[in-house]
Design an enzyme around this catalytic site. Structure first.
Site, mmCIF file in Angstrom:
data_model
loop_
_atom_site.group_PDB
_atom_site.id
_atom_site.type_symbol
_atom_site.label_atom_id
_atom_site.label_comp_id
_atom_site.label_asym_id
_atom_site.label_seq_id
_atom_site.Cartn_x
_atom_site.Cartn_y
_atom_site.Cartn_z
ATOM 1 N N CYS A 119 0.665 -1.396 0.279
ATOM 2 C CA CYS A 119 -0.310 0.003 0.066
ATOM 3 C C CYS A 119 0.759 1.043 -0.246
ATOM 4 C CB CYS A 119 -0.630 -0.207 1.275
ATOM 5 S SG CYS A 119 -2.744 1.220 1.169
ATOM 6 N N HIS A 178 -3.791 -5.347 -0.178
ATOM 7 C CA HIS A 178 -3.395 -5.497 1.264
ATOM 8 C C HIS A 178 -3.629 -7.549 1.510
ATOM 9 C CE1 HIS A 178 -2.741 -1.889 3.945
ATOM 10 N NE2 HIS A 178 -4.301 -1.687 2.813
ATOM 11 N N GLU A 214 -2.545 -9.301 3.857
ATOM 12 C CA GLU A 214 -2.893 -9.745 5.244
ATOM 13 C C GLU A 214 -4.481 -9.817 5.438
ATOM 14 O OE1 GLU A 214 -3.175 -5.282 5.781
ATOM 15 O OE2 GLU A 214 -1.890 -6.734 4.632
#
Length: 356
Positions: free
Chosen positions: A246, A331, A333
């Site tokens: 990001c 992202h 995660e």
């Protein structure tokens, strides 16, 4: 309690108030996630922004301590269609209303969030003021004019001191521009020996920790404001494997001599399609960003575009043609959102091992 939202273009939305009693100014953005409101609110990348949720019912499964992605809410305000005061979930410890009160965040609900989303998509992200103090329109106009939007939130949201998390695996230096806890959890999954460095840490401080790889975190604001971070990353390029997510992806692009630009309304939500050009696979990803990397500018700096957004074709990932350096705009995660692209952490760890 009355609530109101006033946009810089003069548009007014009336509703009801919740959370902290007050008035606040921020950049109005929308998030399309159907769940994960707690993780979204506590994501430091939303610092300075007022979040509108497109999903109509918020708070229905409550709040618990385990789901926070940081120590507090950095967003300036929260706008939703409907809130639940009677959450139903065995993990629930609190309501969304009490969470906002505890963390000092202004909320407005019973607002036409569909209309707001359509307006942002047409006009772009807008400056707005929300209030549940029953202020007049003239008072709101004055408030929005007198309160400017800040640019560099990265100095405020990250750690202020070096943090060491012991592990028996690879030594990873994390540059904290506003990192989410789930990124740290992913690195801990590999038993990495993690050292988290504050914004503005020097190249010398990082190298002194003798890391085997460098991770560049997510964070809020305009990447071009991260002057110190960009200069540090410039010095790290070519020295160690680097993985950016990001904001880290954008800072890496700038450090390499590329360019970034502000998007019309950005990507925020847990349902964004991304195409991996190198594996010929598509993934559903979690995203939260208002800026993007100029693809042509980084291709001129030995970077290969690896991922593109399936909605608008913007750059979602890149890697260096010669060095162990790569990054993604989305992202992997999740939290909230899918973990389809968690394989990228495997890639980072494997690159470190190959370079050792």
């Amino acid at each position: 309690m009355k609530g109101i939202l006033y946009l810089e273009d003069g548009t007014i939305y009336k509703g009801k108030g919740f959370g902290k009693i007050g008035t606040t100014v921020g950049e109005l953005v929308f998030n399309t996630s159907m769940t994960g409101y707690q993780e979204i609110l506590t994501d430091p990348s939303y610092a300075g922004q007022i979040i509108t949720m497109t999903y109509p019912l918020i708070g229905n499964y409550g709040i618990n301590k385990e789901e926070n992605e940081s120590s507090k809410i950095f967003a300036k305000g929260f706008v939703v269609k409907s809130i639940s005061d009677n959450p139903s979930n065995y993990l629930s410890e609190n309501t969304i209303d009490n969470m906002l009160k505890d963390m000092g965040v202004v909320g407005v609900y019973d607002i036409d969030t569909r209309s707001i989303t359509k307006k942002i998509r047409k006009s772009g992200a807008l400056k707005c003021v929300i209030s549940n103090e029953d202020l007049s329109i003239d008072e709101l106009k004055k408030y929005i004019k007198e309160n400017e939007l800040k640019g560099d939130w990265m100095k405020e949201v990250g750690t202020k001191e070096i943090i060491h998390i012991p592990g028996k695996g690879e030594r990873v230096a994390v540059l904290d521009f506003g990192i989410k806890r789930n990124i740290i959890r992913n690195l801990k999954h590999y038993d990495c020996d993690i050292t988290i460095f504050p914004y503005g840490s020097s190249y010398e401080e990082i190298i002194e920790a003798k890391p085997a790889g460098v991770f560049l975190s997510n964070g809020p604001g305009n990447p071009k404001e991260a002057v110190e971070g960009i200069e540090t990353v410039k010095k790290l390029v070519g020295k160690l494997p680097i993985f950016g997510i990001c904001m880290g992806h954008q800072i890496l692009a700038l450090a390499l001599g590329g360019d970034t630009y502000k998007m019309k309304f950005g990507h925020r939500g847990g349902n964004h399609g991304v195409y991996d050009k190198e594996t010929d696979k598509a993934y559903i990803t979690a995203q939260n960003h208002g800026y993007a990397v100029d693809g042509k500018s980084v291709e001129e700096k030995d970077m290969i575009i690896t991922h593109v957004n399936l909605n608008d074709g913007t750059v979602e990932g890149m890697r260096h043609s010669k060095l162990p350096i790569f990054s993604v705009q989305f992202h992997p995660e999740g939290a909230p959102g899918p973990g389809d692209s968690a394989y990228l952490f495997d890639k980072f760890i494997n690159q470190i091992k190959e370079e050792m």
